[in-house]
Design an enzyme around this catalytic site. Structure first.
Site, PDB file in Angstrom:
ATOM      1  N   HIS A 402      49.642  42.387   2.270  1.00  0.00           N
ATOM      2  CA  HIS A 402      51.050  42.736   2.082  1.00  0.00           C
ATOM      3  C   HIS A 402      51.781  42.995   3.397  1.00  0.00           C
ATOM      4  O   HIS A 402      52.989  43.179   3.428  1.00  0.00           O
ATOM      5  CB  HIS A 402      51.162  43.955   1.155  1.00  0.00           C
ATOM      6  CG  HIS A 402      52.341  43.889   0.228  1.00  0.00           C
ATOM      7  ND1 HIS A 402      53.570  43.413   0.604  1.00  0.00           N
ATOM      8  CD2 HIS A 402      52.463  44.215  -1.098  1.00  0.00           C
ATOM      9  CE1 HIS A 402      54.415  43.473  -0.420  1.00  0.00           C
ATOM     10  NE2 HIS A 402      53.753  43.952  -1.480  1.00  0.00           N
ATOM     11  N   ASP A 406      54.885  38.865   0.797  1.00  0.00           N
ATOM     12  CA  ASP A 406      55.532  39.697  -0.201  1.00  0.00           C
ATOM     13  C   ASP A 406      55.417  39.034  -1.564  1.00  0.00           C
ATOM     14  O   ASP A 406      55.036  37.864  -1.675  1.00  0.00           O
ATOM     15  CB  ASP A 406      57.009  39.895   0.145  1.00  0.00           C
ATOM     16  CG  ASP A 406      57.157  40.646   1.460  1.00  0.00           C
ATOM     17  OD1 ASP A 406      56.479  41.686   1.616  1.00  0.00           O
ATOM     18  OD2 ASP A 406      57.909  40.172   2.323  1.00  0.00           O
TER      19      ASP A 406
END
Lengths: 432, 327
Positions: A402, A406
């Site tokens: 992450h 995204d």
């Protein structure tokens, strides 16, 4: 303090020289009326005794069997001296029954037997009538654990050195692992054939391969913020196409036509569309890799290998099938070269091979994402015309770094993969 | 530290506490000029005067009744019952008044009375001078009952009993009075009421006892030790509150439990101990709980052979211990 001899539980009883008259201190056994092995009723005469005052017959105090004559005929002994031994009949049969037919355990013993999963038949009871005491169980457990400890030390010593040597000699990364650490059961049974083999834990030495896996998995899970998503893909058309094409493919190419090359193809094409999936977090920068090198996970023995299909975007489906087959073969036989396990930029794991329908993979750092292809399952699903149909459905799971990726871009990427797979087979697929 | 007999430790405790606290006084039969039938109070009337060492009529109900009243009025009486066998006329005062006043008055009143009573047999005292009375009192909530077995504990616990804000029945095995000697500190000290005492650690069997039997059990344990049988021996010291934690810990240690008391078995202190064990640690038990107690007859016989038969001894205890170890 005067203490009585321990009495009580014996099933054998002694008959003593009686005091025949107030002043009599000794007596002489005249003649034995019963011989060893003879059954004796209570109060039945056992022998004649001669004293300086009287001659008398000595009655038995017990019913049973005469098992021992302690004083020979003609011998003079003081009053109170045991002269023979009677095995009491009733008591002895009771004892046998208690010992063999109905073993009863105290709560403490039952609990210990359950805790250590022991077979009470193998524990020697030292309590009354052979009862197994709590101490007996504890002693047994202690003895058994010592044996286990010794044998595991032995096997480590014996197994460790040759295993290491073999590994160095062949450079093999697998195969030696299983022979290395497992406690051989034979050691236990040879050392103590009366001892029940306690279900002890199995200790396996950590192989270099296992250690590497452990280190990398730990690093990844600790350092990379994993996020996860899953899409459901209808691969009914693809399944039909593959079923139709696989026999000829096998015949022509010599390798099986599995689903994996189709998935890799669809994924690689989607990576082309969203190149950020093929990248690395490098603290100050994010590096988007030019080449799409697909790592594929291959399980071999107890180890996991991740060979790489380099420049997968330049390969056809048939080419991918060949690459997969070759790499898997090499992995299972320990023949992968360092070049073949390096340089991966994105990992695809075919967890469906194990029957899994959902998994949460750990990212193969420094890559930014890993995708699993789960089992293809025939399921009733609602299709466009609001009808229910049986379709071949597969889940694709994606773990993503992450820091780099995204949800939005990954969602689009997954949608692209899904779209490609769902159209595959609706018309003729060119595998070349 | 001085070596003192059990009875000297009792006198010492009374002396120390009377010197420290003016509100402490003694009352009982022959406790004054005669110094008590066992001379527990010898010399105290000379030292503290007849206002603090009261010779009373032969009326136990009066002795305890007066003590209860005095204690509720702020004094700290130590009532002596000459023999525990005579305590029954005072049973009503002890059970209905002393034990219950705190509860009955919703905590407005309390009753810091100490009642000393020599109990137990083995002194050729027969029916009225040998009884064990603990089981007749230990059922009663609100009453504390201690029965120390050593001079050190006797002094520390008697001082603790006098200072305790609630009624304490202080039972002294009369055979301990001159039989048992030990080191006793000169100064005042207290020991906690409600704590059992592990007299000896062992792994084969656990024995619970109290009072004189503690000494017999120690002797028996010594004999068994020579045969390699180790005895874990717990002296209850306090009968109420009973040290449940110590009981469970000790029972779990070996799983084989013997309870020894001079008092008869039925409904005795051993019944409560075995119930605690059955409730709290059944699954640690390796043998049925045993009780070795006095026989179920109304009282201690006078005939010496029968008294001997009635009483427990180290050899009887050793035999019972051995049977349990063998089980």
């Amino acid at each position: 303090m005067p203490m009585d001899e321990p009495k009580g539980c014996e099933d054998v009883s002694e008959v003593k020289m009686p005091q025949l008259g107030e002043t009599v201190v000794e007596g002489t056994v005249g003649r034995w009326l019963k011989q060893i092995g003879d059954p004796v009723e209570k109060y039945e005469a056992l022998c004649e005794v001669v004293t300086d005052k009287v001659n008398a017959e000595i009655p038995s105090d017990f019913k049973g069997v005469l098992t021992e004559i302690l004083v020979a005929e003609g011998t003079t002994v003081p009053v109170g001296t045991p002269i023979c031994v009677i095995q009491e009949a009733a008591v002895s049969s009771e004892t046998q029954a208690a010992k063999q037919d109905s073993p009863r355990f105290s709560p403490a013993v039952l609990q210990l037997l359950q805790k250590y999963r022991l077979d009470p038949a193998l524990i020697e009871g030292t309590g009354i009538n052979g009862r197994i005491t709590r101490k007996d169980v504890m002693d047994y457990v202690e003895a058994a654990s010592k044996i286990t400890a010794v044998s595991s030390t032995l096997s480590e010593n014996a197994g460790g050195a040759p295993a290491e040597a073999a590994e160095t000699a062949t450079g093999a990364r697998s195969g030696t692992v299983q022979s290395n650490g497992v406690i051989p059961d034979t050691t236990l049974s040879v050392d103590a054939n009366q001892q029940y083999p306690v279900h002890s834990d199995t200790v396996i030495a950590v192989s270099p391969v296992r250690r590497t896996i452990a280190k990398r998995m730990l690093e990844s899970k600790q350092q990379v913020p994993h996020a996860w998503m899953m899409v459901e893909v209808d691969v009914t058309a693809l399944a039909r196409f593959r079923d139709k094409a696989k026999e000829e493919f096998q015949r022509k190419e010599g390798v099986p036509l599995t689903y994996l090359p189709f998935f890799i193809k669809a994924i690689v094409e989607s990576i082309k569309e969203f190149p950020i999936l093929n990248s690395s977090w490098a603290e100050d920068t994010i590096i988007i890799k030019n080449d799409i090198n697909v790592s594929i996970a291959v399980a071999a023995g107890d180890a996991l290998y991740v060979p790489v299909i380099h420049k997968a975007d330049r390969q056809s489906i048939a080419g991918l099938a060949h690459s997969i087959s070759e790499l898997a073969f090499k992995a299972r036989n320990g023949r992968l070269t360092p070049a073949e396990v390096q340089g991966g930029t994105f990992t695809i794991n075919n967890t469906g091979a194990f029957g899994s329908i959902q998994s949460v993979p750990i990212i193969n750092t420094p890559q930014a994402a890993i995708l699993t292809v789960e089992s293809i399952v025939r399921r009733p699903v609602v299709i466009e015309s609001d009808a229910i149909a049986i379709r071949s459905i597969v889940n694709l799971c994606l773990s993503l770094d992450h820091r780099v990726l995204d949800g939005l871009v990954c969602g689009r990427f997954m949608a692209a993969v899904k779209g490609r797979l769902e159209t595959m087979g609706t018309q003729e697929v060119n595998v070349y | 530290m001085a070596i003192r007999t059990y009875i000297q430790a009792i006198t010492d405790a009374l002396d120390v506490e009377m010197a420290l606290d003016d509100s402490v006084f003694i009352l009982g039969e022959d406790v004054g000029k005669r110094g008590g039938v066992f001379s527990a109070t010898a010399g105290l009337i000379e030292k503290y005067g007849e206002e603090r060492v009261l010779d009373t009529p032969l009326s136990e109900s009066a002795i305890v009744g007066v003590a209860i009243g005095a204690s509720m009025a702020g004094l700290k009486p130590v009532a002596e019952i000459q023999f525990a066998d005579f305590i029954f006329p005072a049973y009503n005062q002890i059970v209905s008044e002393a034990a219950r006043i705190r509860y009955r008055s919703n905590n407005d009143w309390n009753c810091p009375v100490t009642i000393r009573a020599p109990y137990g047999g083995g002194v050729h005292g027969a029916l009225y001078h040998s009884q064990s009375v603990e089981a007749l009192f230990y059922h009663v909530p609100g009453l504390k009952i201690v029965t120390p077995s050593t001079p050190y504990e006797a002094k520390g616990l008697l001082i603790a009993a006098i200072r305790d804000p609630d009624p304490v029945l202080f039972l002294e095995h009369k055979k301990c009075y001159r039989l048992v000697k030990g080191e006793v500190p000169d100064d005042d000290y207290t020991l906690p009421i409600g704590k059992a005492n592990v007299k000896r650690e062992g792994d084969d069997i656990t024995v619970f006892t109290y009072g004189l039997m503690t000494h017999y059990c120690l002797e028996a344990a010594d004999v068994l030790a020579k045969d390699g049988i180790s005895v874990h021996l717990v002296d209850l010291v306090s009968i109420r509150p009973m040290d449940q934690q110590a009981i469970v810990e000790a029972a779990e240690r070996t799983g084989k439990v013997l309870i020894v008391h001079e008092d008869n078995k039925f409904g005795g202190v051993g019944a409560e101990i075995s119930a605690i064990i059955a409730e709290e640690c059944l699954f640690s038990l390796d043998a049925p709980i045993r009780r070795l107690c006095g026989p179920e007859i109304p009282a201690m016989p006078f005939s010496p052979p029968l008294e001997k038969y009635y009483l427990l001894s180290a050899s009887k205890i050793a035999e019972s211990m051995r049977e349990l170890a063998r089980y």
